[in-house]
Design a protein around this motif. Structure first.
Motif, PDB file in Angstrom:
ATOM      1  N   UNK A   1      45.303  38.920  98.905  1.00  0.00           N
ATOM      2  CA  UNK A   1      46.674  38.747  99.075  1.00  0.00           C
ATOM      3  C   UNK A   1      46.933  37.198  99.610  1.00  0.00           C
ATOM      4  N   UNK A   2      48.167  36.744  99.151  1.00  0.00           N
ATOM      5  CA  UNK A   2      48.480  35.594  99.507  1.00  0.00           C
ATOM      6  C   UNK A   2      48.928  35.521 100.933  1.00  0.00           C
ATOM      7  N   UNK A   3      48.744  34.348 101.764  1.00  0.00           N
ATOM      8  CA  UNK A   3      49.154  34.101 103.171  1.00  0.00           C
ATOM      9  C   UNK A   3      50.470  33.737 103.160  1.00  0.00           C
ATOM     10  N   UNK A   4      51.499  33.986 104.194  1.00  0.00           N
ATOM     11  CA  UNK A   4      52.746  33.341 104.233  1.00  0.00           C
ATOM     12  C   UNK A   4      52.713  32.093 104.983  1.00  0.00           C
ATOM     13  N   UNK A   5      52.971  31.015 104.426  1.00  0.00           N
ATOM     14  CA  UNK A   5      52.835  29.751 105.075  1.00  0.00           C
ATOM     15  C   UNK A   5      54.286  28.973 105.246  1.00  0.00           C
ATOM     16  N   UNK A   6      54.049  27.970 106.091  1.00  0.00           N
ATOM     17  CA  UNK A   6      55.390  27.082 106.661  1.00  0.00           C
ATOM     18  C   UNK A   6      55.304  25.781 105.830  1.00  0.00           C
ATOM     19  N   UNK A   7      56.125  25.409 105.150  1.00  0.00           N
ATOM     20  CA  UNK A   7      55.849  24.150 104.301  1.00  0.00           C
ATOM     21  C   UNK A   7      57.187  23.093 104.929  1.00  0.00           C
ATOM     22  N   UNK A  81      64.527  20.823 107.096  1.00  0.00           N
ATOM     23  CA  UNK A  81      63.492  21.841 106.998  1.00  0.00           C
ATOM     24  C   UNK A  81      63.110  21.562 105.286  1.00  0.00           C
ATOM     25  N   UNK A  82      64.201  21.453 104.502  1.00  0.00           N
ATOM     26  CA  UNK A  82      63.873  21.305 102.994  1.00  0.00           C
ATOM     27  C   UNK A  82      63.513  19.861 102.602  1.00  0.00           C
ATOM     28  N   UNK A  83      63.735  18.865 103.387  1.00  0.00           N
ATOM     29  CA  UNK A  83      63.226  17.489 103.324  1.00  0.00           C
ATOM     30  C   UNK A  83      61.812  17.541 103.482  1.00  0.00           C
ATOM     31  N   UNK A  84      61.326  18.144 104.657  1.00  0.00           N
ATOM     32  CA  UNK A  84      59.734  18.376 104.958  1.00  0.00           C
ATOM     33  C   UNK A  84      58.952  19.264 103.811  1.00  0.00           C
ATOM     34  N   UNK A  85      59.591  20.188 103.240  1.00  0.00           N
ATOM     35  CA  UNK A  85      59.044  21.133 102.455  1.00  0.00           C
ATOM     36  C   UNK A  85      59.125  20.261 101.125  1.00  0.00           C
ATOM     37  N   UNK A  86      59.745  19.248 100.741  1.00  0.00           N
ATOM     38  CA  UNK A  86      59.694  18.481  99.565  1.00  0.00           C
ATOM     39  C   UNK A  86      59.889  19.368  98.161  1.00  0.00           C
ATOM     40  N   UNK A  87      60.861  20.380  98.146  1.00  0.00           N
ATOM     41  CA  UNK A  87      60.851  21.336  97.113  1.00  0.00           C
ATOM     42  C   UNK A  87      61.838  20.484  96.194  1.00  0.00           C
ATOM     43  N   UNK A  88      61.489  20.539  95.140  1.00  0.00           N
ATOM     44  CA  UNK A  88      62.222  19.721  93.831  1.00  0.00           C
ATOM     45  C   UNK A  88      63.180  20.906  93.145  1.00  0.00           C
ATOM     46  N   UNK A  89      63.179  21.047  91.873  1.00  0.00           N
ATOM     47  CA  UNK A  89      64.020  21.841  91.056  1.00  0.00           C
ATOM     48  C   UNK A  89      63.732  23.413  91.354  1.00  0.00           C
ATOM     49  N   UNK A  90      64.707  23.963  91.734  1.00  0.00           N
ATOM     50  CA  UNK A  90      64.452  25.485  92.204  1.00  0.00           C
ATOM     51  C   UNK A  90      65.385  26.565  91.054  1.00  0.00           C
ATOM     52  N   UNK A 247      52.266  21.033  98.118  1.00  0.00           N
ATOM     53  CA  UNK A 247      52.957  20.935  99.388  1.00  0.00           C
ATOM     54  C   UNK A 247      52.083  20.915 100.619  1.00  0.00           C
ATOM     55  N   UNK A 248      52.561  20.014 101.775  1.00  0.00           N
ATOM     56  CA  UNK A 248      52.059  20.090 103.031  1.00  0.00           C
ATOM     57  C   UNK A 248      52.302  21.248 103.663  1.00  0.00           C
ATOM     58  N   UNK A 249      51.285  22.069 104.216  1.00  0.00           N
ATOM     59  CA  UNK A 249      51.104  23.191 104.795  1.00  0.00           C
ATOM     60  C   UNK A 249      51.371  23.202 106.567  1.00  0.00           C
TER      61      UNK A 249
END
Length: 403
Positions: A1-7, A81-90, A247-249
């Protein structure tokens, strides 16, 4: 099962504009609180944690300009938070937004002005947005709009445990596959005359106390807590997804447990049994490197932390409280404790409980100065008005080895 991580993570707190400043304050034990006298008609003083308006950097967007203070704080923390997460197109991902809010906008100037005008029957001066300013979920919805939420948007209101329980809800959605990304936060702007009179009447505010005496966790002379405003946001993902996109975790949310004291609405279970039960279940027979405590300078609450320290760890595990630095920003405090724990894991230190002399808590192992050492696991305790307790267990992320 996947772990829940903060990005990703972001923050707005007293004297704290961003994660970089927050890390500096935690490592150096900076007091971000101040004494004010403008909340009482008799010029009584109390201790508060205020956010400088200049840190909000308002947009020229007309919709943004009409938002209340809580929404502005939540959006600002969320963007970091989104800047740190570096999430692109969602566009092809389901993004859920979960926010914990306890008292909402009661400290907002427009909210207070509207109440005065209503009392004086000046209906023409009531803003058309007032119905939304007074609605917690409208705050979350506006934050969700500006942060790119495109699926579920939820507001959790369980007092000061609200944002920890928002994480708990987000994890359920992530584990079930109903969403791919969770933007989880907490925000409150409580500082107002109404809050001052309400809490001073129940004798949980440090009236006419100095910064050496009042709003000090783990100190018997403290007569109450420091009201503060603030916002914290994390980006939460399944580790498989985070690893896939490179992503950085920053850490793993291993467990969150919540319960309720089950006592009268205006009471608190002074035994602390339910709070200790939540912590025991979250820890699950492990020994954390330290406990990021909810202690805030109210003796009945802090004594429960003392009892937990004895029963679960025989006073061997260090306890600390960041509320000595930033006060108690109500529904935002849980997630801010999570962020501070992640920063301590990634920078190898225990933040101190500043200002305390440990009187009444001498047998506890309290971190009174920053302790620099490897940190891998942190337990968090949290309690809110209404009797809810919450505890979290935060870990350094380790990728599972496959054979």
């Amino acid at each position: 099962m996947s772990k829940m991580v903060v990005t990703g993570y972001g923050i707005k707190a007293p004297n704290t504009a961003n994660i970089h400043q927050f890390l500096h304050h935690l490592k150096n034990g900076t007091c971000c609180l101040e004494i004010v006298t403008n909340l009482s008609g008799k010029h009584k003083s109390t201790i508060v944690g205020l956010i400088d308006n200049q840190t909000l950097q308002p947009s020229q967007d007309k919709l943004y300009k009409r938002l209340p203070r809580t929404a502005l704080l939540g959006i600002a923390a969320g963007k970091e938070a989104l800047t740190y997460a570096k999430i692109g197109n969602t566009e092809k991902k389901k993004v859920g937004v979960f926010f914990g809010i306890s008292v909402g906008n009661i400290g907002d100037y427009e909210f207070q002005r509207a109440l005065v005008n209503a009392n004086q029957h000046n209906e023409r001066e009531i803003p058309i947005t007032f119905g939304h300013i007074g609605n917690y979920h409208s705050i979350t919805s506006s934050i969700s709009y500006f942060l790119g939420g495109n699926d579920v948007t939820k507001t959790i209101s369980t007092g000061c445990t609200s944002s920890l329980e928002a994480i708990q809800d987000a994890i359920v959605y992530l584990k079930s596959g109903l969403i791919d990304i969770a933007i989880v936060g907490g925000v409150d702007s409580p500082i107002s005359k109404a809050a001052f009179y309400s809490f001073s009447k129940t004798k949980v505010l440090p009236i006419n106390q100095s910064l050496e005496e009042g709003a000090v966790p783990f100190q018997s002379s403290s007569k109450g807590f420091a009201m503060a405003e603030g916002a914290g946001v994390i980006v939460l993902e399944r580790d498989s997804d985070a690893l896939h996109r490179g992503a950085d975790i920053f850490g793993e949310i291993d467990n969150i447990v919540s319960n309720n004291d089950g006592v009268h609405i205006y009471s608190l279970d002074a035994s602390g049994d339910k709070m200790i039960k939540a912590l025991r279940e979250a820890v699950n027979n492990r020994v954390p490197d330290y406990v990021n405590s909810q202690a805030l300078g109210i003796q009945i609450n802090d004594r429960i932390e003392k009892k937990a320290s004895k029963e679960l760890f025989n006073h061997t595990v260090p306890f600390t409280s960041i509320k000595s630095m930033i006060g108690n920003p109500f529904g935002a405090i849980g997630i801010i404790q999570v962020i501070s724990s992640l920063l301590s894991i990634n920078n190898n230190f225990i933040p101190p409980t500043i200002r305390t002399d440990k009187s009444g808590y001498e047998e506890m192992n309290i971190a009174m100065k920053p302790i620099f050492k490897p940190i891998n696991e942190v337990a968090i305790t949290n309690h809110g008005y209404g009797g809810n307790n919450a505890s979290a267990y935060i870990k350094r992320y380790k990728k599972e080895e496959t054979t």
